[in-house]
Design a protein around this motif. Structure first.
Motif, PDB file in Angstrom:
ATOM      1  N   GLU A  43       1.007  -1.236  -0.016  1.00 24.19           N
ATOM      2  CA  GLU A  43       0.053   0.103   0.028  1.00 24.19           C
ATOM      3  C   GLU A  43       0.818   1.394  -0.111  1.00 24.19           C
ATOM      4  N   LEU A  44       2.098   1.126   0.423  1.00 24.71           N
ATOM      5  CA  LEU A  44       2.929   2.301   0.256  1.00 24.71           C
ATOM      6  C   LEU A  44       3.659   2.512  -1.168  1.00 24.71           C
ATOM      7  N   LEU A  45       3.466   1.766  -2.203  1.00 24.08           N
ATOM      8  CA  LEU A  45       3.975   1.875  -3.222  1.00 24.08           C
ATOM      9  C   LEU A  45       3.032   2.343  -4.261  1.00 24.08           C
ATOM     10  N   GLY A  46       3.443   3.105  -5.378  1.00 20.20           N
ATOM     11  CA  GLY A  46       2.418   3.784  -6.364  1.00 20.20           C
ATOM     12  C   GLY A  46       3.075   4.317  -7.568  1.00 20.20           C
ATOM     13  N   GLN A  47       2.560   4.163  -8.628  1.00 20.76           N
ATOM     14  CA  GLN A  47       2.993   4.636  -9.887  1.00 20.76           C
ATOM     15  C   GLN A  47       4.532   4.357  -9.943  1.00 20.76           C
ATOM     16  N   GLY A  48       5.012   3.297  -9.400  1.00 21.29           N
ATOM     17  CA  GLY A  48       6.465   2.704  -9.641  1.00 21.29           C
ATOM     18  C   GLY A  48       7.311   3.587  -8.781  1.00 21.29           C
ATOM     19  N   ALA A  49       6.864   4.639  -7.685  1.00 25.15           N
ATOM     20  CA  ALA A  49       7.700   5.053  -6.843  1.00 25.15           C
ATOM     21  C   ALA A  49       7.215   5.012  -5.225  1.00 25.15           C
ATOM     22  N   VAL A  50       8.065   5.280  -4.562  1.00 26.87           N
ATOM     23  CA  VAL A  50       7.570   5.024  -3.243  1.00 26.87           C
ATOM     24  C   VAL A  50       6.946   6.465  -2.632  1.00 26.87           C
ATOM     25  N   LYS A  51       5.761   6.467  -2.057  1.00 26.41           N
ATOM     26  CA  LYS A  51       5.132   7.299  -1.557  1.00 26.41           C
ATOM     27  C   LYS A  51       5.883   7.694  -0.191  1.00 26.41           C
ATOM     28  N   PRO A  52       5.792   8.972   0.141  1.00 23.63           N
ATOM     29  CA  PRO A  52       6.506   9.215   1.593  1.00 23.63           C
ATOM     30  C   PRO A  52       5.453   8.468   2.640  1.00 23.63           C
ATOM     31  N   TYR A  53       6.281   7.708   3.601  1.00 24.17           N
ATOM     32  CA  TYR A  53       5.697   6.990   4.516  1.00 24.17           C
ATOM     33  C   TYR A  53       6.445   7.341   5.984  1.00 24.17           C
ATOM     34  N   ARG A  54       7.333   7.808   6.283  1.00 24.02           N
ATOM     35  CA  ARG A  54       8.069   7.892   7.407  1.00 24.02           C
ATOM     36  C   ARG A  54       7.353   9.215   8.374  1.00 24.02           C
ATOM     37  N   ILE A  55       7.556   8.635   9.723  1.00 25.01           N
ATOM     38  CA  ILE A  55       6.850   9.916  10.481  1.00 25.01           C
ATOM     39  C   ILE A  55       8.016  10.357  11.283  1.00 25.01           C
ATOM     40  N   ASP A  56       8.303  11.715  11.459  1.00 26.59           N
ATOM     41  CA  ASP A  56       9.229  12.194  11.934  1.00 26.59           C
ATOM     42  C   ASP A  56       8.718  12.860  13.544  1.00 26.59           C
ATOM     43  N   VAL A  57       9.156  12.393  14.425  1.00 28.62           N
ATOM     44  CA  VAL A  57       8.643  12.883  15.742  1.00 28.62           C
ATOM     45  C   VAL A  57       9.281  13.986  16.355  1.00 28.62           C
ATOM     46  N   HIS A  58      10.455  14.545  15.529  1.00 30.95           N
ATOM     47  CA  HIS A  58      11.547  15.263  16.116  1.00 30.95           C
ATOM     48  C   HIS A  58      11.780  16.408  15.109  1.00 30.95           C
ATOM     49  N   HIS A  59      10.877  17.329  15.260  1.00 32.30           N
ATOM     50  CA  HIS A  59      10.725  18.261  13.952  1.00 32.30           C
ATOM     51  C   HIS A  59      10.343  19.552  14.560  1.00 32.30           C
ATOM     52  N   HIS A  60      11.009  20.637  14.563  1.00 35.15           N
ATOM     53  CA  HIS A  60      10.778  21.788  14.854  1.00 35.15           C
ATOM     54  C   HIS A  60      10.080  22.894  14.299  1.00 35.15           C
ATOM     55  N   LEU A  61       9.338  23.791  15.028  1.00 37.70           N
ATOM     56  CA  LEU A  61       8.641  24.956  14.487  1.00 37.70           C
ATOM     57  C   LEU A  61       9.132  26.276  15.288  1.00 37.70           C
ATOM     58  N   LEU A  62       8.917  27.363  14.602  1.00 38.69           N
ATOM     59  CA  LEU A  62       9.137  28.852  15.370  1.00 38.69           C
ATOM     60  C   LEU A  62       7.888  29.664  14.780  1.00 38.69           C
ATOM     61  N   TYR A  63       7.167  30.319  15.810  1.00 37.46           N
ATOM     62  CA  TYR A  63       6.230  31.149  15.325  1.00 37.46           C
ATOM     63  C   TYR A  63       6.581  32.400  15.017  1.00 37.46           C
ATOM     64  N   PRO A  64       6.044  33.280  14.150  1.00 41.80           N
ATOM     65  CA  PRO A  64       6.442  34.594  13.987  1.00 41.80           C
ATOM     66  C   PRO A  64       6.714  35.482  15.266  1.00 41.80           C
ATOM     67  N   GLY A  65       7.914  35.921  15.571  1.00 41.61           N
ATOM     68  CA  GLY A  65       8.301  36.676  16.360  1.00 41.61           C
ATOM     69  C   GLY A  65       8.729  36.245  17.672  1.00 41.61           C
TER      70      GLY A  65
END
Length: 360
Positions: A43-65
């Motif tokens: 189910e993770l394969l489609g049109q001959g390419a790998v669909k994004p499947y990884r889940i990143d639990v350590h990913h940062h944001l910054l709000y404006p200001g």
């Protein structure tokens, strides 16, 4: 969405990552991605390419200001930081990452007076929730709390889970002189335990240990060490055992805890009767219950030590973006020699078990 560009002077080795390493990381990432793709379910394969499947639990944001609000209070050293949602999504697409769990960059809501901490937490949480709405299926959110303000934290927990539908909570490893096992935080732990909440933790420059080695930014040593301090605080205070339904995530492969394992187990012996009171099932039981992300802990030394503490079911994929990228994380995990099923669990399945709402 407007690109947020600010100088962020962090005492973190991450801020000094050299561009010359990018070609090698990209090669390792592409190589690891090809290996993982061969073992993916259909189910993770489609049109001959790998669909994004990884889940990143350590990913940062910054709000404006945000950088202006916290600048100079817990940061220092050289290096600038540029971040925007578009930059995150670009790296996610390159790295086969389907979804990233967003958390506010340190020091989060740990600076200033109670009013300022509440404001930082609310602004970050509202901004993270807006990004989740603006980019369906690409982001989830770990909400920040002004932890030393217990009443403010309880109100923010209700708001984050109720109004914003956050997947979990993000906390710093320390708040001035207090670590997460401190009894002052008990009302917060009671509420999070009742909710069976996921609590992700991230280190920062601790108040105890700044400028301990001349010309060496605290991130080189103190970040991983502060993670270890807070793990020890939770375990040896009895907090982890007292609130067993909180599901903890510790960054960077558990900091230095796996390397200090024999000191943890010896301390349990030295505590004698007190150990049975604080940790009825033992120190190893508590350490094995925790989850650990592999951001900046994806090399053989860190992974080898961590695998002596837990099995792969407790390990989660994390990039530490924008300080590091997905290619570096994929290359490190791919080069360690995990079995295909374990690598797939680390990169995706373990996160879905811990955060089942992401399946939607």
């Amino acid at each position: 969405m407007a690109i947020l560009q600010n100088d962020f002077k962090l005492r973190d080795e991450s801020a000094r990552v050299c561009d010359r390493r990018a070609p090698r990381r990209n090669f390792l990432g592409q190589f690891a991605a090809l290996g993982a793709a061969a073992a993916l379910p259909g189910e993770l394969l489609g049109q001959g390419a790998v669909k994004p499947y990884r889940i990143d639990v350590h990913h940062h944001l910054l709000y404006p200001g945000y950088l202006d609000e916290v600048g100079g209070q817990r940061q220092g050293g050289g290096g600038g930081l540029k971040w925007s949602p578009a930059m995150s999504i670009e790296d996610m697409d390159k790295s086969g990452i389907a979804l990233s769990m967003l958390s506010l960059i340190q020091p989060s809501a740990s600076v200033g007076d109670a009013e300022k901490r509440r404001a930082i937490a609310r602004k970050s949480n509202d901004y993270g929730a807006q990004l989740v709405r603006d980019h369906p299926g690409r982001f989830g959110s770990f909400a920040s709390l002004p932890l030393t303000d217990v009443d403010g934290s309880l109100k923010e927990i209700e708001y984050a889970f109720g109004a914003l539908k956050a997947e979990g909570i993000c906390l710093m490893t320390s708040y001035q002189d207090k670590y997460l096992g401190d009894e002052a935080f008990a009302p917060v732990w009671q509420e999070l335990n009742r909710r069976k909440a996921v609590v992700y933790t991230h280190p920062l420059t601790p108040d105890c240990c700044r400028n301990t080695v001349k010309d060496l930014p605290p991130g080189v040593v103190e970040y991983a060490t502060d993670t270890t301090r807070t793990i020890a605080s939770l375990v040896f205070s009895g907090t982890a055992a007292r609130y067993p339904d909180i599901r903890w995530i510790f960054s960077h492969s558990g900091g230095t805890m796996p390397f200090l394992l024999s000191r943890f187990t010896r301390q349990e012996v030295d505590m004698k009767e007190r150990a049975r009171e604080k940790m009825p099932r033992g120190v190893m039981y508590e350490l094995k219950k925790f989850h650990y992300d592999t951001a900046q802990g994806n090399h053989s030394g860190a992974l080898g030590a961590l695998m002596k503490v837990v099995n792969p079911s407790q390990v989660l994929f994390g990039t530490d973006f924008p300080f590091r990228d997905g290619a570096e994380e994929i290359g490190g995990l791919g080069g360690f020699g995990f079995e295909a099923k374990d690598l797939r669990a680390i990169e995706r399945d373990n996160a879905l078990k811990l955060l089942p709402t992401l399946k939607a």
